[in-house]
Design an enzyme around this catalytic site. Structure first.
Site, PDB file in Angstrom:
ATOM      1  N   ASN A 261      -9.059  -8.707 -79.394  1.00 30.62           N
ATOM      2  CA  ASN A 261      -9.995  -7.233 -79.438  1.00 30.62           C
ATOM      3  C   ASN A 261      -9.250  -6.515 -77.950  1.00 30.62           C
ATOM      4  O   ASN A 261      -9.669  -7.002 -76.651  1.00 30.62           O
ATOM      5  CB  ASN A 261     -11.483  -7.390 -79.074  1.00 30.62           C
ATOM      6  N   TRP A 262      -8.589  -5.559 -78.363  1.00 29.78           N
ATOM      7  CA  TRP A 262      -7.636  -4.751 -77.122  1.00 29.78           C
ATOM      8  C   TRP A 262      -8.683  -3.780 -76.168  1.00 29.78           C
ATOM      9  O   TRP A 262      -8.184  -3.255 -75.533  1.00 29.78           O
ATOM     10  CB  TRP A 262      -6.521  -4.301 -77.734  1.00 29.78           C
ATOM     11  N   LYS A 263      -9.857  -3.447 -76.882  1.00 31.81           N
ATOM     12  CA  LYS A 263     -10.748  -2.638 -76.298  1.00 31.81           C
ATOM     13  C   LYS A 263     -10.028  -1.328 -76.414  1.00 31.81           C
ATOM     14  O   LYS A 263      -9.195  -0.905 -76.812  1.00 31.81           O
ATOM     15  CB  LYS A 263     -11.403  -3.169 -75.188  1.00 31.81           C
TER      16      LYS A 263
ATOM     17  N   GLU B  69     -21.025 -13.816 -79.563  1.00 33.84           N
ATOM     18  CA  GLU B  69     -20.487 -13.483 -78.344  1.00 33.84           C
ATOM     19  C   GLU B  69     -21.744 -13.044 -77.381  1.00 33.84           C
ATOM     20  O   GLU B  69     -22.425 -12.124 -77.245  1.00 33.84           O
ATOM     21  CB  GLU B  69     -20.015 -12.049 -78.486  1.00 33.84           C
TER      22      GLU B  69
ATOM     23  N   HIS C 290     -20.221  -4.900 -82.052  1.00 32.85           N
ATOM     24  CA  HIS C 290     -19.731  -5.574 -80.619  1.00 32.85           C
ATOM     25  C   HIS C 290     -20.588  -5.171 -79.571  1.00 32.85           C
ATOM     26  O   HIS C 290     -21.262  -4.082 -79.731  1.00 32.85           O
ATOM     27  CB  HIS C 290     -18.350  -4.954 -80.192  1.00 32.85           C
TER      28      HIS C 290
ATOM     29  N   SER D 241     -15.146 -14.576 -72.503  1.00 33.55           N
ATOM     30  CA  SER D 241     -13.957 -15.131 -71.671  1.00 33.55           C
ATOM     31  C   SER D 241     -13.443 -16.547 -72.334  1.00 33.55           C
ATOM     32  O   SER D 241     -13.331 -17.270 -71.418  1.00 33.55           O
ATOM     33  CB  SER D 241     -14.967 -15.426 -70.283  1.00 33.55           C
TER      34      SER D 241
ATOM     35  N   GLU E 211     -20.672  -4.164 -76.563  1.00 29.18           N
ATOM     36  CA  GLU E 211     -20.222  -3.077 -75.823  1.00 29.18           C
ATOM     37  C   GLU E 211     -20.832  -1.813 -76.595  1.00 29.18           C
ATOM     38  O   GLU E 211     -21.133  -0.647 -75.998  1.00 29.18           O
ATOM     39  CB  GLU E 211     -18.834  -2.917 -75.652  1.00 29.18           C
TER      40      GLU E 211
ATOM     41  N   GLY F  65     -16.396 -10.508 -70.706  1.00 32.19           N
ATOM     42  CA  GLY F  65     -15.656 -10.003 -69.555  1.00 32.19           C
ATOM     43  C   GLY F  65     -16.065 -10.403 -68.328  1.00 32.19           C
ATOM     44  O   GLY F  65     -15.878  -9.595 -67.275  1.00 32.19           O
TER      45      GLY F  65
ATOM     46  N   GLY G 171     -10.246  -9.857 -72.890  1.00 29.90           N
ATOM     47  CA  GLY G 171      -9.054  -9.701 -71.815  1.00 29.90           C
ATOM     48  C   GLY G 171      -7.853 -10.510 -71.981  1.00 29.90           C
ATOM     49  O   GLY G 171      -6.835  -9.741 -71.751  1.00 29.90           O
TER      50      GLY G 171
HETATM   51  C1  PEP Z   1     -14.832  -9.412 -76.467  1.00 24.23           C
HETATM   52  O1  PEP Z   1     -14.393  -8.344 -76.151  1.00 24.23           O
HETATM   53  O2  PEP Z   1     -15.260  -9.377 -77.500  1.00 24.23           O
HETATM   54  C2  PEP Z   1     -14.498 -10.247 -75.463  1.00 24.23           C
HETATM   55  C3  PEP Z   1     -15.051 -11.301 -76.033  1.00 24.23           C
HETATM   56  O3  PEP Z   1     -14.146 -10.241 -74.210  1.00 24.23           O
HETATM   57  P1  PEP Z   1     -13.586 -11.164 -73.364  1.00 24.23           P
HETATM   58  O4  PEP Z   1     -12.800 -12.025 -73.814  1.00 24.23           O
HETATM   59  O5  PEP Z   1     -12.554 -10.484 -72.350  1.00 24.23           O
HETATM   60  O6  PEP Z   1     -14.711 -11.756 -72.509  1.00 24.23           O
END
Ligand code: PEP
Length: 251
Positions: free
Chosen positions: A9-11, A167, A95, A213, A97, A173, A235
């Site tokens: 996921n490049w956000k 998640e 998600h 993470s 976010e 993050g 990330g």
């Molecule tokens: C995500 O954006 O779904 C995610 C798990 O981010 P990260 O790996 O940066 O925690």
């Protein structure tokens, strides 16, 4: 035997040149590997460019969101058909976010799930508890609510085009991943609840990714848990090297 699925996921990161370069590096590093499924989910403006780079490779394309209508006066939104048109196979929905920063509700996410599935997309549906909810021993209750509402009206048959991503919000993050035991416990719970709802076969076949993470140095311990079928990587998916090292951890 469930095939492991690693998605990046490049956000809201990269630019046009960076997205093409990152996609090309992932394609090169992944090669003709077919033992696992791998996908990248760039921001909307770069989907088409990345689709061109991925063409003919094993790396699949996903989007990070959609709007649950076929077309219409929805300024700024993107339909399921538009995503298919530019080559997407997957879409990330629910998600954290979007739930927590943009106020998306379970009911709205459920509309998106239906719109995506009926258009022919594959869905990565994210669920997860906040730290306060975990500390209040509410994790299973929160997961159950998000799962039940998010999948409301979705048939057992349609579930074959849906992947769950567990998640935990406190792990996204933050550099603080769930322990393998915490991940396994949540995944087993989700699988059990899907089994109660849709039957043992659907539960057995369902892929459940872990996200939060995930890095090359923790990927193996998380991804070898019996109910962890892959990872949704934020990330660490922005560098081809770390993303590929995570994917290689399951080979
Ligand atoms: C995500 O954006 O779904 C995610 C798990 O981010 P990260 O790996 O940066 O925690």
């Amino acid at each position: 035997m469930r095939k492991k699925f690693i998605a990046g996921n490049w956000k809201m990161f990269t630019n046009a040149a960076g997205a093409e370069k990152l996609a090309a590096e992932v394609v090169k590093g992944f090669g003709p590997e077919t033992r696992i499924t791998i996908a990248v989910c760039p921001p909307f403006p770069y989907l088409e460019r990345v689709a061109v780079v991925l063409r003919g490779s094993q790396v699949e394309l996903g989007a990070q969101n959609l709007y649950p209508e076929k077309e219409g006066a929805f300024t700024g939104e993107v339909s399921p058909a538009m995503l298919l048109d530019v080559g997407c196979r997957h879409v990330i929905l629910g998600h954290s976010e979007r739930r927590h920063k943009l106020g998306e509700t379970d009911a709205f996410i459920n509309r998106k799930v239906h719109a995506a599935l009926s258009a022919g997309l594959h869905v990565i549906l994210c669920v997860g508890e906040t730290l306060a909810e975990r500390e209040a021993n509410q994790t299973e209750k929160v997961l159950d609510t998000q799962l039940t509402n998010g999948l409301s009206g979705v048939s057992a048959e349609a579930l074959s085009r849906l992947v769950l991503a567990y998640e935990p919000v406190w792990a996204i993050g933050t550099g603080r991943n769930a322990t393998p035991e915490q991940a396994q416990e949540a995944h087993a719970f989700l699988r059990r609840r899907v089994g109660d709802r849709c039957g043992p076969k659907a539960a057995q076949n369902l892929l459940i990714q872990y996200g939060g993470s995930v890095k090359p140095d923790n990927a193996r311990s998380l991804l070898t848990q019996p109910d962890v079928d892959g990872a949704l990587v934020g990330g660490a998916s922005l560098q081809a090297g770390s993303f590929l090292d995570i994917a290689r951890a399951v080979l």
